[in-house]
Design a protein around this motif. Structure first.
Motif, PDB file in Angstrom:
ATOM      1  N   ARG A 141      61.485  -2.824  -2.292  1.00 42.05           N
ATOM      2  CA  ARG A 141      60.833  -1.916  -3.248  1.00 42.05           C
ATOM      3  C   ARG A 141      60.877  -0.461  -2.779  1.00 42.05           C
ATOM      4  O   ARG A 141      60.926   0.461  -3.596  1.00 42.05           O
ATOM      5  CB  ARG A 141      59.405  -2.362  -3.562  1.00 42.05           C
ATOM      6  CG  ARG A 141      58.478  -2.418  -2.393  1.00 42.05           C
ATOM      7  CD  ARG A 141      57.052  -2.776  -2.813  1.00 42.05           C
ATOM      8  NE  ARG A 141      56.150  -2.657  -1.711  1.00 42.05           N
ATOM      9  CZ  ARG A 141      56.030  -3.570  -0.737  1.00 42.05           C
ATOM     10  NH1 ARG A 141      56.749  -4.663  -0.793  1.00 42.05           N
ATOM     11  NH2 ARG A 141      55.205  -3.376   0.266  1.00 42.05           N
ATOM     12  N   TYR A 142      60.885  -0.241  -1.451  1.00 38.95           N
ATOM     13  CA  TYR A 142      61.031   1.128  -0.957  1.00 38.95           C
ATOM     14  C   TYR A 142      62.440   1.648  -1.227  1.00 38.95           C
ATOM     15  O   TYR A 142      62.633   2.800  -1.609  1.00 38.95           O
ATOM     16  CB  TYR A 142      60.755   1.207   0.550  1.00 38.95           C
ATOM     17  CG  TYR A 142      59.328   0.919   0.953  1.00 38.95           C
ATOM     18  CD1 TYR A 142      58.267   1.167   0.095  1.00 38.95           C
ATOM     19  CD2 TYR A 142      59.040   0.413   2.215  1.00 38.95           C
ATOM     20  CE1 TYR A 142      56.961   0.915   0.483  1.00 38.95           C
ATOM     21  CE2 TYR A 142      57.745   0.150   2.616  1.00 38.95           C
ATOM     22  CZ  TYR A 142      56.716   0.403   1.741  1.00 38.95           C
ATOM     23  OH  TYR A 142      55.431   0.155   2.134  1.00 38.95           O
ATOM     24  N   ALA A 143      63.425   0.781  -1.008  1.00 36.09           N
ATOM     25  CA  ALA A 143      64.821   1.179  -1.261  1.00 36.09           C
ATOM     26  C   ALA A 143      64.985   1.540  -2.732  1.00 36.09           C
ATOM     27  O   ALA A 143      65.601   2.553  -3.075  1.00 36.09           O
ATOM     28  CB  ALA A 143      65.760   0.041  -0.876  1.00 36.09           C
ATOM     29  N   LYS A 144      64.387   0.738  -3.586  1.00 33.13           N
ATOM     30  CA  LYS A 144      64.479   0.993  -5.024  1.00 33.13           C
ATOM     31  C   LYS A 144      63.847   2.341  -5.366  1.00 33.13           C
ATOM     32  O   LYS A 144      64.409   3.134  -6.126  1.00 33.13           O
ATOM     33  CB  LYS A 144      63.762  -0.144  -5.761  1.00 33.13           C
ATOM     34  CG  LYS A 144      63.406   0.134  -7.195  1.00 33.13           C
ATOM     35  CD  LYS A 144      64.473  -0.361  -8.142  1.00 33.13           C
ATOM     36  CE  LYS A 144      64.114  -0.010  -9.579  1.00 33.13           C
ATOM     37  NZ  LYS A 144      64.236  -1.096 -10.500  1.00 33.13           N
ATOM     38  N   THR A 145      62.685   2.628  -4.792  1.00 28.44           N
ATOM     39  CA  THR A 145      62.000   3.889  -5.081  1.00 28.44           C
ATOM     40  C   THR A 145      62.873   5.081  -4.669  1.00 28.44           C
ATOM     41  O   THR A 145      62.986   6.064  -5.413  1.00 28.44           O
ATOM     42  CB  THR A 145      60.641   3.938  -4.353  1.00 28.44           C
ATOM     43  OG1 THR A 145      59.943   2.718  -4.612  1.00 28.44           O
ATOM     44  CG2 THR A 145      59.800   5.101  -4.835  1.00 28.44           C
ATOM     45  N   ILE A 146      63.513   4.963  -3.512  1.00 27.72           N
ATOM     46  CA  ILE A 146      64.412   6.043  -3.077  1.00 27.72           C
ATOM     47  C   ILE A 146      65.559   6.218  -4.068  1.00 27.72           C
ATOM     48  O   ILE A 146      65.913   7.339  -4.452  1.00 27.72           O
ATOM     49  CB  ILE A 146      64.967   5.751  -1.661  1.00 27.72           C
ATOM     50  CG1 ILE A 146      63.855   5.901  -0.624  1.00 27.72           C
ATOM     51  CG2 ILE A 146      66.129   6.684  -1.332  1.00 27.72           C
ATOM     52  CD1 ILE A 146      64.294   5.571   0.786  1.00 27.72           C
ATOM     53  N   LEU A 147      66.134   5.094  -4.499  1.00 27.32           N
ATOM     54  CA  LEU A 147      67.279   5.176  -5.402  1.00 27.32           C
ATOM     55  C   LEU A 147      66.896   5.749  -6.766  1.00 27.32           C
ATOM     56  O   LEU A 147      67.734   6.334  -7.461  1.00 27.32           O
ATOM     57  CB  LEU A 147      67.920   3.792  -5.565  1.00 27.32           C
ATOM     58  CG  LEU A 147      68.709   3.336  -4.318  1.00 27.32           C
ATOM     59  CD1 LEU A 147      68.992   1.840  -4.350  1.00 27.32           C
ATOM     60  CD2 LEU A 147      70.017   4.125  -4.195  1.00 27.32           C
TER      61      LEU A 147
END
Length: 676
Positions: free
Chosen positions: A474-480
């Motif tokens: 979910r952190y990776a998604k937020t960055i993307l």
DNA sequence: GAGCACTGC
């Protein structure tokens, strides 16, 4: 299948005259405790127990495609190299911990008389000390796993040595499957074979051997000294009280040079018992001698952790009260007595609720033996188990592997990125619950990382990008998502701040000062923006140490935040992302967080309590949150912790409309659920 | 109105 305990000791004997304990004789092979006189390196290497097995090991390694062994981490890689095995490529030796990888590489480089980074090197996160000449490469298991995304066949390696396999960390367990797959694929494609050596400190190797196609097992004698095991005669209702009595019983009877190590469950009880011990020792008769009580747990500042290594003054006994950090991560010399409460604090995972619970529970037999072994490192030792032998017999044989106790979202995403076609049936050595895998797949589908096509689950383009970040999905998604809100700089900072333990330093004794210092950073928008304010202020003073002290900011962890952020920024640039700052427009940041973390959302109910939108779980705001005093209508949160209640930690104020925008289908489904 | 074992990319 008959199960044998690792290090099963011989039959018990009763020791008359002891009110509290009965004892069992030595648990391990007796060895002379005298250190050998200094000898040249070659002679020293020949004295190691594994040297006896060198010939057999090499013979087997030459003949067989896949190996299982057990032994000395510094020697086996050298034997392989010296014998010319795996010279076409690199020999990788994995470790669960960074410090181990780094120090082992140092030792082997010294033995080979080469500078570190040439023939012998190491690779850990943020640090790569290897070159094109490196043939023996020590690395963390997580690092090898990450490398495998770009090279699932692990073609640059000819041998992979998986060390400390008995610890069964999540990374080692995933690596088992990944190297096994690579090995099979390389055979099918007629590539250079991959040899695998598994090293485990327990004798419970059947599982490993079975998993690697019934690989041969090589047993090596350890260098452990004998340890007397004592059990209580009666079950103890209060293990802290039992520990206290035992500490002072030993203190009265044993020579002052004999140090005591007590295994306990956590910071709070350690500090409390330390205070009690110090109080009592002050009021003992002079005949007893002084006592130095030292607490040891991971969240202590490094300088205080180092105190356990300093010898006590002459005539003074050292008593170390420790968490399980002293089981594996910290090795203390001079321990004569181990006290084992038989309890440990560890994480459990409920796949239905998706909740992780940190709870005090009984240790496993293997863990109890590991603890006992800490007493026999230089000489014979004694271990007092603060429970009965009958209670010991009822303990589970092995600790449940981590892979069966945690959220699998990032593991599943990682496996998909490695091109594993059927993750639901991946060949794990210890299979997680199907529900746990299923719930991870559902979570990844919600995040848009996976999609189902004709019963097949496939990785999306977004999922592939997500997997390239060393982060929770979910952190990776937020960055993307952040370029779409023109706030990537801020989101990178926030995610980096959330990836380290904590950047806030909260000494309880200075509570008022802490609150006063922190007030100027607090944002009514929540904890994320508050952290961002602290980070911006930190950067403004270029990480000034004095500023950190004055503002109760942990400067070491802040340094780590900077390193993480640099790494994440690199990955973003490789993905051609446009990195912009939103300046003072923090609403954009919150909108982005709402879109990335909509699964972790909660809303205020009329009665003033909160409920998660995902599973209608009743939750509360953690008192450490800056929003604790307020009643925000709608929030996203980083995690739920189940302690005395179910708390949301690290909250961000959001608009309900943003959530609906982020995942319209999802929330309309949730509404139907709520109605029915 | 709480309190969190331990690693790691």
């Amino acid at each position: 299948m008959p199960h044998h305990d690792p290090y099963r000791p011989p039959a018990k004997k009763f020791k008359p005259g002891s009110a509290f304990f009965h004892h069992k004789p030595a648990m391990l092979l007796p060895k002379k405790g005298n250190n050998p006189p200094p000898t040249p390196m070659e002679v020293q290497r020949k004295r190691l127990p594994i040297y006896q097995a060198k010939h057999q090991l090499l013979t087997q390694l030459r003949q067989l495609p896949c190996e299982t062994g057990s032994g000395k981490t510094t020697q086996i890689p050298q034997y392989l190299y010296e014998a010319g095995i795996g010279r076409q490529g690199v020999i990788a030796i994995t470790q669960p911990r960074r410090v181990a990888a780094i120090s082992l590489a140092g030792r082997v480089a010294e033995e080979k008389r080469t500078p570190l980074g040439k023939l012998v090197g190491y690779t850990v996160r943020f640090e790569d000390v290897t070159s094109s000449e490196t043939k023996l490469k020590f690395m963390t298991d997580g690092m090898l796993l990450r490398e495998a995304i770009g090279d699932p066949l692990m073609l640059r390696y000819t041998v992979v040595v998986l060390d400390e396999a008995h610890e069964r960390t999540m990374h080692t367990d995933v690596l088992f499957g990944v190297v096994k797959t690579a090995q099979r694929r390389r055979r099918e494609l007629s590539k250079v074979p991959l040899k695998v050596i598994v090293m485990s400190a327990t004798m419970d190797v059947d599982l490993f051997s079975e998993y690697f196609n019934k690989s041969p097992v090589l047993y090596l004698e350890g260098r452990q000294h004998p340890i007397q095991i004592y059990y209580t005669k009666q079950p103890q209702s209060d293990y802290l009280q039992a520990a206290l009595i035992t500490i002072f019983q030993i203190h009265q009877e044993a020579p002052a040079s004999h140090d005591i190590l007590v295994f306990m469950t956590g910071q709070e009880e350690i500090e409390a018992l330390a205070r009690t011990c110090r109080d009592i020792s002050k009021h003992l008769p002079d005949s007893c001698g002084p006592m130095l009580v030292i607490a040891l747990y991971a969240s202590l500042p490094p300088a205080q952790q180092l105190r356990v290594f300093q010898p006590a003054p002459k005539g003074c006994r050292k008593v170390i009260l420790s968490t399980n950090i002293a089981e594996t991560s910290v090795t203390i010399s001079g321990i004569k007595y181990v006290l084992d409460t038989g309890m440990v604090k560890s994480k459990r995972f409920n796949p239905e609720s998706g909740l992780e619970i940190l709870a005090v529970q009984r240790v496993s037999k293997a863990q109890a033996w590991q603890r006992a072994g800490r007493a026999g490192r230089e000489d014979s030792g004694l271990c007092y188990r603060l429970y009965t032998e009958a209670e010991f017999d009822k303990l589970i044989p092995m600790t449940v592997p981590e892979i069966q106790r945690c959220n699998l979202a990032s593991v599943i995403l990682h496996l998909m990125a490695l091109g594993i076609p059927d993750v639901m049936h991946f060949d794990f050595m210890s299979k997680p619950l199907p529900e746990a895998i299923h719930s991870a797949v559902v979570q990844l589908e919600l995040l848009g990382a996976l999609e189902k096509k004709e019963q097949q689950v496939t990785l999306t383009a977004l999922g592939k990008k997500m997997a390239s970040f060393p982060l929770e999905p979910r952190y990776a998604k937020t960055i993307l998502l952040s370029p779409g809100f023109s706030c990537s700089e801020e989101v990178l900072s926030i995610v980096s701040l959330l990836s380290v333990d904590t950047v806030l330093y909260n000494p309880p004794a200075r509570r008022d000062e802490v609150l006063a210092a922190r007030r100027k950073f607090i944002s009514s928008e929540g904890d994320h923006i508050t952290l961002l304010n602290i980070y911006r202020a930190f950067k403004k003073v270029s990480g000034n140490k004095e500023w950190c002290r004055e503002n109760f900011v942990n400067s070491r962890n802040m340094g780590l935040v900077k390193a993480v952020q640099a790494q994440l920024r690199d990955i973003c640039l490789k993905l051609n992302m446009k990195l912009e700052s939103c300046g003072s427009d923090t609403a954009s940041v919150r909108r982005c967080l709402a879109h990335g973390m909509f699964v972790n959302a909660a809303e205020l109910r009329p009665d003033g309590s909160y409920v998660t939108l995902d599973s209608q779980q009743s939750v509360a705001i953690h008192p450490s949150s800056v929003l604790f005093q307020g009643k925000p209508a709608c929030v996203v949160f980083n995690e739920l912790v189940h302690t005395s209640r179910c708390y949301m930690r690290d909250l961000c104020l959001v608009d309900a409309e943003w959530l609906a925008d982020a995942a319209p289908d999802y929330f309309s489904r949730k509404m139907r659920h709520a109605k029915s």
